[in-house]
Design a protein around this motif. Structure first.
Motif, short mmCIF file in Angstrom:
data_model
loop_
_atom_site.label_atom_id
_atom_site.label_comp_id
_atom_site.label_asym_id
_atom_site.label_seq_id
_atom_site.Cartn_x
_atom_site.Cartn_y
_atom_site.Cartn_z
N SER B 416 0.83 -1.20 0.00
CA SER B 416 0.00 0.00 0.00
C SER B 416 0.86 1.25 0.00
CB SER B 416 -0.91 -0.05 1.23
OG SER B 416 -1.49 1.19 1.48
N THR B 417 1.93 1.25 0.80
CA THR B 417 2.80 2.43 0.89
C THR B 417 3.47 2.72 -0.44
OG1 THR B 417 3.23 1.92 3.21
CG2 THR B 417 4.76 3.43 2.14
N LYS B 418 3.82 1.65 -1.17
CA LYS B 418 4.52 1.82 -2.45
C LYS B 418 3.59 1.63 -3.63
CE LYS B 418 8.10 2.80 -2.73
NZ LYS B 418 8.55 4.20 -2.74
N ARG B 419 2.30 1.86 -3.40
CA ARG B 419 1.30 1.90 -4.47
C ARG B 419 1.29 0.63 -5.31
NH1 ARG B 419 -0.95 7.56 -5.84
NH2 ARG B 419 0.04 8.85 -4.29
N MET B 447 -3.91 4.22 -14.77
CA MET B 447 -3.85 5.52 -14.13
C MET B 447 -2.99 5.41 -12.88
SD MET B 447 -7.16 7.88 -13.78
CE MET B 447 -7.12 9.19 -12.61
N VAL B 448 -2.08 6.36 -12.74
CA VAL B 448 -1.13 6.30 -11.62
C VAL B 448 -1.14 7.61 -10.85
CG1 VAL B 448 0.32 4.61 -12.82
CG2 VAL B 448 0.85 7.05 -12.99
N ASP B 449 -0.48 7.61 -9.71
CA ASP B 449 -0.33 8.82 -8.87
C ASP B 449 -1.66 9.46 -8.55
OD1 ASP B 449 2.66 9.78 -10.73
OD2 ASP B 449 2.39 8.41 -9.04
N PRO B 464 -8.62 3.00 1.00
CA PRO B 464 -7.26 2.83 1.50
C PRO B 464 -6.59 4.18 1.73
CG PRO B 464 -7.33 2.42 -0.85
CD PRO B 464 -8.74 2.65 -0.42
N GLN B 465 -5.62 4.20 2.64
CA GLN B 465 -4.98 5.47 2.98
C GLN B 465 -4.06 5.95 1.86
OE1 GLN B 465 -3.76 6.10 7.06
NE2 GLN B 465 -4.69 4.18 7.66
N SER B 466 -3.43 4.99 1.18
CA SER B 466 -2.67 5.36 -0.02
C SER B 466 -3.45 4.87 -1.22
CB SER B 466 -1.30 4.67 -0.03
OG SER B 466 -0.55 5.03 1.08
N LEU B 467 -3.72 5.75 -2.17
CA LEU B 467 -4.51 5.33 -3.32
C LEU B 467 -3.63 4.53 -4.27
CD1 LEU B 467 -6.70 8.48 -4.02
CD2 LEU B 467 -7.11 6.53 -2.53
N PRO B 468 -4.10 3.35 -4.67
CA PRO B 468 -3.26 2.51 -5.54
C PRO B 468 -3.33 2.97 -6.99
CG PRO B 468 -5.36 1.44 -5.13
CD PRO B 468 -5.39 2.74 -4.36
N ASP B 469 -2.40 2.51 -7.80
CA ASP B 469 -2.51 2.70 -9.25
C ASP B 469 -3.67 1.86 -9.75
OD1 ASP B 469 1.11 2.62 -9.73
OD2 ASP B 469 -0.23 4.26 -9.12
N LEU B 470 -4.22 2.27 -10.88
CA LEU B 470 -5.31 1.53 -11.48
C LEU B 470 -4.84 0.86 -12.75
CD1 LEU B 470 -8.38 3.91 -11.05
CD2 LEU B 470 -7.86 1.83 -9.79
N TYR B 471 -5.36 -0.34 -12.98
CA TYR B 471 -4.98 -1.10 -14.16
C TYR B 471 -6.23 -1.33 -14.99
CZ TYR B 471 -0.80 -1.60 -11.40
OH TYR B 471 0.31 -1.31 -10.66
N THR B 493 -7.54 13.14 -9.06
CA THR B 493 -6.58 13.41 -10.14
C THR B 493 -5.62 12.24 -10.26
OG1 THR B 493 -5.08 14.53 -8.62
CG2 THR B 493 -6.67 15.91 -9.79
N GLY B 494 -5.06 12.10 -11.43
CA GLY B 494 -4.09 11.04 -11.65
C GLY B 494 -3.45 11.22 -13.00
N ARG B 495 -2.47 10.38 -13.26
CA ARG B 495 -1.79 10.47 -14.53
C ARG B 495 -2.22 9.32 -15.42
NH1 ARG B 495 1.77 14.36 -14.73
NH2 ARG B 495 2.27 14.84 -12.58
N ARG B 496 -2.62 9.66 -16.65
CA ARG B 496 -3.02 8.61 -17.60
C ARG B 496 -2.22 8.84 -18.87
NH1 ARG B 496 -8.67 6.84 -20.16
NH2 ARG B 496 -9.21 9.03 -20.11
#
Lengths: 425, 769
Positions: B416-419, B447-449, B464-471, B493-496
């Protein structure tokens, strides 16, 4: 002077027990439980004593506390009928005779029924009396007020922030005080007090290192350099921080489940989880060769520098496994106070013995100042110096939680205020 | 703790029966709602399934299922049953019951101390209460006893799960014991439902409107072991959506979701740097390491020529195949596989060092960095998490735990900490399937970050406390508390594809809205987080108290709560009273929830517990009235989002049960009252102890005097050298253990402790020959 007496004690065997004389008492009267008036004076029963105010001017005329015959400073009821001031404290009924009170044992405060009423300055109003043209309002936490269109507070605002102080720390000219509920306050002159209201609330321990005050609080580990702004130590995530000690360039910290080492410079915080398999650390004391943890469930746990642990508990022959506080004396012993089984001295060879002559076996605090070990119990305080165990007189409340030397005097934190002692009689 | 004791109980009571049952009965993986039974003499009995019915309510993607089955004992023997349900990954049971004749025996979640006390009392008298335990991922078992000759035995289980969404399709599957089971399904989804179909059954579909459908199963297609359903929802991918539950006057619960589309076949594959980190420490010796190596080799076989690869082996040191990842070709793939194959278990475990060196060995160019960490996680948690927190790189860490000894909290928190994601592989048979799924995931980042913000109402306690990347074919699900009402804009927001994208939704947070499963979802996420925190940082009274309270309110099984079902006829007077008190306390929590007030301890000697009250931050006043005359105003604790105070119970208060009365005055002046019960207990427990001399020492058995409460711990130590000691372990209400001693006369000290930490000790002389 306090330090002078102890220096003399080092030079030669102690012949006489030290003596303590109550010099003054500091209480907080911010929590007012009851009011009564005879038209000219308003009498306020507070958790820090009984105060008498002039109706016309609103100025404080008298204050009565345990120095005036009250058995405790917590006055929860005031009655002026029959022209006589009669108050109830938590254990007595007291009648004012001239300038002092006569107290006889009586039932304590009854279980209060929940009530809802007005508020003043964000605090519950606990009692209201009208006298003259004024309306006097008692509050739970903000003192006595005159109500009306331009309300004003009558209670002094330079009092200690609480009647229940625990840890205290002398840091140069300043004495820091950690309250059970109300957070941090301090004094720079021994007479007036300032509340560090931005800090954490339930304070468990204090230590000062290189100009930084570290605060162990139920909310976490905090630090401040000025008592105005506070920063939480992010590397300690758990709450319930309850012990602090310095080990060189590291700060040792305890939470119920772990012993932490926080670097004072660069580096990474590390934790030893459940040392000695304890889940309930209460505090710690650090010596040159080990760290000693007091715990609820594993007695006193010695943590060697290697990380190896040894338990001193009921299974090891101590009187109990629940210890609250400890200090290292000048003989290399660990003096540990248990919840209800007195004080145990752990000697370097692993043997142990109990300290006799204490006012109670229910212990709250053990603190070392110079060559004296002070013990706070649930029935008063005592000083252990060599073979002597001396009970401190005139303690304002039986529950004693902390000790500090400040400006040459001994400060004792109780649940009924701060008692300040001279050691020359 | 109780669930573990129960598992040992099952193993020790009927090992032969279980072995027999295992050989003749379906395996766990196939035993979807199965009742296997043994006779009193240990033989396997026959149980016919007479009836199976599922009632399923699906609101959006939350499926609430009641599975009812009726079994018949045609034998002439009294049987003891073991019911097993494989409800599926992510499923959680929130209710179970069975019938003895006309009496319905309902399972309930109780605090462990209560459940232990009742369980031990009943089993000590030969009774056999039902105890539901989680026996694997989404798998649950409980005992059913007795099953009389000729009896028809109904069993009912309630479970729930969030259904998976793939693109705009929702996929649902429900285990069946019989293909022809009757199922009625009610679907509701305001996003619209179309194209409902099933690969397992013919369906009778009744459309109420665009958002409501009622379904009944007709005939099965073949012999399915599951009811499969899928349907399309009228919501495109990349739509930020919300669901709210709110009780009047309280903070609300919110579920926030965003789904990604399936990957298009034409999508260009992006190469990445893959670092496989394999734990070869002593704790991995044997099957765990063998399985981890299989998983690693599986991954290495999937890499393509666009990828780069590295392998890191670690125990208390680190051994890298390369300094940095190298391009995948036949030679490097072979080198990597050979490197993995020849690894053998070794010394200690230093995950932190391995993680640090793996993170430092990334090339930090445009290629995404992926670290796959295969380990059992048995290492210093804090140090490992500090390394993860200190690292400022973009590497994603996926943790893979193989086998039973996995430290899930650490691996979950690290991922979780490292997404990344944490994957648990329960058995060697699951390696290929799970690694394939994991690898497909890693192949298709969408989508990341991700970052979340809100304007209007305050959104807190986000999990979750850290938002994961999406696949691809993925769904972000966020559970949170929401304070305030009115128009609120949520922004994600995120990067795609390297570009910053923003998704927004505006909603009018209502003052009241009934969608209880949203609250339950948050409570489960919060409980999981609390348990993880306890596992990583140690227990505090506050963490345990909040975990227990949530578990009691929402029927969640945790290390502090147990799910127990006992026929009233088997309860002794003492157990009945204990149960009644526990039910009263629980009903107060339920009635007052979310105003639930709780003490950090409710059984205590005089000391300083903390009183916490859940009430709105905007309340004017929260005041506690104690029976010994103390009145305390509570203060709002922003970090815990509760009102708190602490107090000292005076020394002279007598043992007994007491109530703290709590008054809450909300911002409008409305007043609510609740009470918090607690018990003062300063009486030392009493116990019986038996010693049995063995070849190498002495075996100790200690058990409580039932009149004086329940024991929590027991330890035995040598009086002359207390460092020679063991902590006794609890088994069926008794503490046992063997203290190794040399021949000779010895004096040992046995110490027992109860829940209030009262202690008693006894010294006994023993001669070891």
């Amino acid at each position: 002077m306090f330090a002078g007496l102890l220096t003399l004690a080092l030079a030669a065997p102690v012949a006489d027990a030290p003596s303590f004389e109550l010099a003054t008492l500091h209480t907080s009267t911010a929590h007012v439980d009851d009011l009564a008036t005879d038209g000219k004076l308003v009498w306020a029963g507070t958790r820090g004593g009984l105060e008498v105010y002039d109706v016309a001017t609103g100025t404080l005329q008298r204050r009565f506390d345990t120095r005036h015959g009250l058995d405790t400073a917590h006055v929860w009821s005031v009655d002026l009928s029959n022209g006589q001031a009669r108050v109830r404290t938590t254990a007595s009924e007291c009648v004012l005779r001239d300038t002092t009170f006569d107290c006889t044992a009586a039932a304590g405060a009854p279980a209060m029924e929940p009530t809802v009423g007005p508020r003043r300055d964000g605090h519950r109003v606990t009692a209201i009396v009208n006298a003259g043209t004024q309306r006097f309002e008692a509050t739970a936490g903000s003192g006595l007020w005159i109500g009306g269109e331009t309300p004003r507070r009558l209670t002094a605002d330079d009092q200690p922030c609480s009647n229940h102080i625990g840890p205290m720390l002398t840091d140069g000219e300043r004495l820091w005080l950690g309250a059970f509920h109300e957070g941090l306050c301090f004094t720079d002159d021994g007479r007036t007090f300032t509340h560090a209201s931005e800090g954490p609330r339930m304070i468990n321990d204090l230590t000062s290192i290189d100009g930084v005050l570290w605060i162990a609080a139920t909310e976490g580990l905090f630090r401040t350099t000025d008592g105005i702004t506070f920063e939480r130590e992010a590397s300690i995530k758990p709450r319930g921080v309850n012990g602090l000690a310095r080990d060189g360039d590291m700060l040792l910290v305890t939470t119920p489940g772990a012993l932490w080492t926080v670097p004072l410079g660069k580096g990474r915080t590390k934790a030893q989880s459940r040392p000695g398999r304890t889940r309930a650390i209460q505090g710690l004391v650090h010596t040159t060769d080990a760290t000693w943890l007091t715990t609820e469930d594993r007695g006193v746990v010695r943590v060697a520098t290697s990380g190896d642990t040894t338990r001193f508990d009921l299974a090891a022959g101590l009187p109990a496994s629940w210890f609250l506080a400890a200090a290292a004396d000048n003989q290399g012993n660990i003096v540990a106070g248990s919840l209800r089984n007195g004080v145990t001295v752990l000697e370097p060879d692993g043997s142990h013995h109990q300290v006799g002559g204490l006012p109670d076996t229910w212990i709250f605090d053990v603190t070392r100042i110079a060559d004296t070990i002070f013990v706070g119990t649930q029935n008063g305080a005592a000083a252990i110096q060599g073979e002597h165990v001396t009970t401190l007189p005139d303690i304002p409340h039986p529950n004693v939680h902390g000790f500090a030397e400040y400006r040459g005097q001994l400060w004792v934190a109780t649940e009924g205020g701060l008692a300040v002692y001279d050691t020359d009689s | 703790m109780l669930p573990h004791a129960s598992l040992r109980l099952l193993a020790s009571l009927t090992p032969a029966a279980l072995a027999l049952a295992a050989s003749l009965a379906p395996t766990l993986a196939e035993a979807n709602g199965r009742l296997t039974a043994t006779t009193e003499s240990g033989d396997v009995g026959e149980l016919d399934l007479l009836e199976e019915r599922l009632t399923i309510n699906i609101d959006r993607q939350y499926a609430d299922t009641t599975l009812r089955q009726v079994y018949s004992n045609h034998s002439e023997s009294r049987l003891e049953g073991r019911y097993t349900l494989q409800a599926g990954e992510g499923a959680k049971v929130h209710g179970f019951s069975y019938w003895n004749g006309d009496d319905r025996i309902v399972g309930e979640v109780l605090e462990n101390s209560t459940a232990t006390e009742i369980y031990e009392e009943v089993t000590g008298l030969g009774g056999d209460p039902g105890l539901l335990t989680e026996s694997g991922e989404g798998a649950f078992t409980f005992r059913v006893f007795p099953i009389e000759p000729g009896e028809d035995k109904p069993v009912e289980v309630d479970y729930h799960r969030r259904l998976e969404r793939s693109g705009d399709r929702v996929l649902a599957s429900f285990p069946l014991a019989e293909p022809a089971a009757n199922a009625t399904i009610t679907l509701h989804d305001e996003r619209g439902i179309t194209d409902l179909e099933s690969t397992s059954h013919n369906l009778d579909i009744k459309r109420i409107d665009a958002e409501h459908i009622e379904v009944r199963t007709k005939t099965p297609k073949g012999k399915p072991t599951e009811l499969d359903l899928s349907w399309t929802i009228g919501q495109p991918a990349f739509t930020l959506d919300t669901a709210i539950h709110r009780d009047k006057g309280q903070d609300g619960y919110m579920l926030l979701t965003l789904a990604t589309p399936d990957v298009a076949p034409s999508t260009k594959r992006i190469g990445k740097d893959v670092t496989l980190v394999l734990d070869i420490s002593g704790s991995m010796a044997g099957p765990p390491l063998d399985q981890a190596k299989l998983a690693a080799i599986d991954v290495l076989g999937r890499l393509s020529s666009e990828d780069r690869v590295n392998v890191v082996l670690f125990d208390d040191g680190v051994d890298k195949l390369y300094n940095t990842p190298r391009a995948v070709k036949d030679s490097t793939r072979k080198d990597a596989i050979d490197f993995v194959k020849k690894a053998h278990d070794n010394g200690g475990t230093n995950i932190a060092l391995a993680l640090k060196e793996s993170l430092a060995a990334q090339t930090r160019d445009d290629k995404p960095d992926v670290i796959l960490f295969l380990t059992d996680g048995q290492s210093d948690s804090q140090e490992t998490l500090e390394v993860a927190a200190d690292d400022k790189g973009d590497a994603r860490v996926f943790t893979i735990g193989v086998g039973d000894g996995v430290e899930r909290p650490l691996l979950s928190r690290l991922a979780s900490t490292k997404r990344g994601r944490f994957t648990f592989i329960e058995s060697p048979e699951a390696i290929t399937r799970k690694m394939e799924k994991l690898y497909d995931t890693i192949e298709t980042p969408m989508m990341v970050d991700l970052e979340l913000s809100a304007k209007g109402a305050t959104v807190t306690r986000i999990y979750p406390q850290s938002l994961p990347d999406l696949y691809a074919s993925d769904e972000l699900v966020i559970a949170a508390r929401v304070r305030g009402d009115g128009p609120t804009t949520i922004t994600l927001t995120g990067r795609r594809g390297g570009k910053l994208e923003t998704f927004e939704t505006t909603l009018n947070v209502p003052k009241v809205n009934q969608r209880p499963w949203v609250g339950r979802t948050w409570a489960e996420a919060r409980t999981d987080d609390l348990l993880e925190e306890i596992a990583l940082a140690g227990e505090t009274e506050e963490l345990v108290e909040e975990t227990t309270e949530l578990a009691l309110a929402y029927n969640i099984v945790t290390p502090y709560t147990a799910f127990l079902a006992i026929p009233a006829s088997e309860l002794t007077e003492g157990a009945s009273e204990t149960l009644a008190q526990a039910r009263e306390r629980k009903s107060k929590i339920l009635a007052a929830n979310p105003d639930a007030a709780a003490l950090s301890r409710d059984i205590m000697p005089p000391g300083d517990p903390i009183l916490s009250v859940r009430a709105p931050a905007s309340a004017q006043q929260v005041t506690a009235y104690f029976p010994f005359g103390l009145v305390e105003d509570l203060v709002w604790d922003e970090a815990r989002e509760m009102w708190t105070t602490r107090f000292l119970v005076p020394k002279g208060v007598e043992d007994g049960a007491y109530d703290v009365k709590v008054v809450v005055v909300d911002k409008n002046g409305a007043v609510k009252m609740s009470t918090v019960p607690y018990t003062i207990d300063s009486e030392a427990p009493d116990f019986e102890v038996e010693l049995e001399v063995t070849d190498s020492g002495v075996r100790v058995l200690a058990k409580a005097d039932p009149e004086l409460g329940v024991l929590r711990e027991a330890v035995v130590a040598l009086v002359d050298d207390p460092t020679v000691r063991i902590d006794l372990t609890l088994h069926r209400g008794e503490f046992t253990g063997e203290l190794k001693l040399p021949p000779g006369m010895h004096r040992v000290r046995v110490v027992v402790t109860d829940d209030a930490r009262n202690e008693k000790s006894r010294e006994i002389e023993v001669e070891v020959k």
